[in-house]
Design an enzyme around this catalytic site. Structure first.
Site, short mmCIF file in Angstrom:
data_model
loop_
_atom_site.label_atom_id
_atom_site.label_comp_id
_atom_site.label_asym_id
_atom_site.label_seq_id
_atom_site.Cartn_x
_atom_site.Cartn_y
_atom_site.Cartn_z
N GLY A 162 128.64 -55.77 -22.10
CA GLY A 162 128.86 -54.95 -23.28
C GLY A 162 128.20 -55.59 -24.49
O GLY A 162 127.86 -56.78 -24.45
N GLN B 174 127.07 -57.51 -33.32
CA GLN B 174 126.45 -58.70 -32.73
C GLN B 174 124.94 -58.77 -32.96
O GLN B 174 124.34 -59.83 -32.82
CB GLN B 174 126.73 -58.76 -31.23
CG GLN B 174 128.20 -59.02 -30.91
CD GLN B 174 128.46 -58.97 -29.42
OE1 GLN B 174 128.60 -57.90 -28.85
NE2 GLN B 174 128.49 -60.12 -28.78
N CYS C 22 131.64 -64.08 -24.13
CA CYS C 22 131.07 -63.34 -25.26
C CYS C 22 129.65 -63.84 -25.50
O CYS C 22 129.43 -65.04 -25.60
CB CYS C 22 131.93 -63.53 -26.50
SG CYS C 22 131.30 -62.59 -27.92
N LEU C 23 128.71 -62.91 -25.64
CA LEU C 23 127.31 -63.28 -25.88
C LEU C 23 127.14 -63.97 -27.23
O LEU C 23 126.16 -64.67 -27.44
CB LEU C 23 126.42 -62.04 -25.80
CG LEU C 23 126.34 -61.38 -24.41
CD1 LEU C 23 125.57 -60.06 -24.49
CD2 LEU C 23 125.69 -62.31 -23.39
N HIS D 148 137.57 -55.75 -26.40
CA HIS D 148 136.72 -56.87 -26.85
C HIS D 148 135.65 -56.35 -27.82
O HIS D 148 135.42 -56.95 -28.88
CB HIS D 148 136.10 -57.54 -25.62
CG HIS D 148 135.10 -58.62 -25.89
ND1 HIS D 148 135.32 -59.94 -25.55
CD2 HIS D 148 133.86 -58.58 -26.44
CE1 HIS D 148 134.26 -60.66 -25.90
NE2 HIS D 148 133.35 -59.86 -26.45
N GLU D 149 135.03 -55.23 -27.48
CA GLU D 149 133.94 -54.69 -28.31
C GLU D 149 134.47 -54.10 -29.62
O GLU D 149 133.84 -54.26 -30.68
CB GLU D 149 133.14 -53.63 -27.55
CG GLU D 149 132.53 -54.08 -26.22
CD GLU D 149 131.69 -55.33 -26.28
OE1 GLU D 149 131.30 -55.74 -27.40
OE2 GLU D 149 131.42 -55.93 -25.23
N HIS E 49 134.92 -56.71 -32.10
CA HIS E 49 133.68 -57.07 -32.80
C HIS E 49 133.44 -56.15 -33.99
O HIS E 49 133.06 -56.60 -35.07
CB HIS E 49 132.46 -56.95 -31.86
CG HIS E 49 132.23 -58.14 -30.99
ND1 HIS E 49 132.01 -59.40 -31.48
CD2 HIS E 49 132.13 -58.25 -29.64
CE1 HIS E 49 131.81 -60.24 -30.47
NE2 HIS E 49 131.87 -59.57 -29.34
O1 GNR Z 1 129.16 -59.98 -21.15
C1 GNR Z 1 130.34 -59.97 -21.47
N1 GNR Z 1 131.30 -60.19 -20.54
C2 GNR Z 1 132.66 -60.00 -20.77
C3 GNR Z 1 133.54 -60.51 -19.83
C4 GNR Z 1 134.89 -60.33 -19.99
C5 GNR Z 1 135.37 -59.64 -21.08
C6 GNR Z 1 134.50 -59.14 -22.03
C7 GNR Z 1 133.15 -59.33 -21.87
S1 GNR Z 1 132.06 -58.67 -23.04
C8 GNR Z 1 130.71 -59.78 -22.89
C9 GNR Z 1 129.54 -59.33 -23.75
C10 GNR Z 1 129.93 -59.41 -25.20
O2 GNR Z 1 129.96 -60.42 -25.85
N2 GNR Z 1 130.31 -58.30 -25.77
O3 GNR Z 1 130.72 -58.30 -27.02
NI NI Z 2 131.54 -60.30 -27.38
#
Ligand code: GNR
Ligand code: NI
Length: 167
Positions: A47, A52, A94-95, A136-137, A140
């Site tokens: 995601g 980001q 998270c990236l 999670h997104e 952000h």
């Molecule tokens: O790549 C991603 N893997 C992930 C694994 C578990 C829960 C959430 C994520 S999202 C993350 C990519 C990212 O940073 N999205 O904001």
């Molecule tokens: Ni993230």
């Protein structure tokens, strides 16, 4: 042609901005969504939120498939936690926080509302990984990060390691 965008790394203060609602569903929105998908695929993420890549609008891209052939776009997403939810632990990455995984607790049942790239409204009760990833997104888009759920001590350790590595 889709273009790879630069992903902001914690503790970049731009990750703390609150994203604005999308009101114009035009070619430039489509182009940004495609660039974000390209960026997410290159980074091997599942995601990516516009925040980001330093674009502060309520746009998320996602691909939860093993084959990396199921791109999805969520615009102006919101969710309600359902009354029958339980709390569920999941190890998240998270990236914007590369190299660190943390176990985060979130509700496991939500009702999700969003718009697609044309502006059409959708509502669904997602299952499994989508439930985790969309929360999670959306965090952000609200300037919130995974590390906000862990101890200040751990967060400061991650901050100094990433500052040394990326600045
Ligand atoms: O790549 C991603 N893997 C992930 C694994 C578990 C829960 C959430 C994520 S999202 C993350 C990519 C990212 O940073 N999205 O904001
Ligand atoms: Ni993230």
């Amino acid at each position: 042609m889709a273009k790879k965008l630069k992903i902001l790394i914690f503790p970049d203060p731009r990750l703390r901005k609150v994203a604005k609602k999308v009101t114009k569903f035009d070619k430039s929105l489509e182009s940004l969504a495609n660039d974000m998908l390209e960026t997410m695929y290159i980074a091997n993420g599942i995601g990516l939120a516009a925040t980001q890549v330093d674009r502060h609008i309520r746009l998320i891209v996602m691909d939860l498939s093993e084959e990396r052939d199921d791109p999805r776009i969520f615009i102006n997403p919101t969710f309600k936690i359902l009354k029958n939810h339980k709390l569920f632990e999941f190890e998240e990455g998270c990236l914007s926080i590369p190299g660190f995984n943390e176990t985060i607790t979130r509700p496991d049942k939500i009702e999700l509302t969003w718009q697609d790239i044309k502006g059409n409204q959708h509502i669904d009760k997602p299952e499994g990984l989508l439930t985790v990833c969309i929360q999670h997104e959306i965090d952000h888009l609200d300037g919130k990060l995974m590390v906000d759920y862990i101890s200040a001590l751990k967060r400061d350790r991650i901050r100094s390691k990433l500052l040394k590595e990326y600045t």
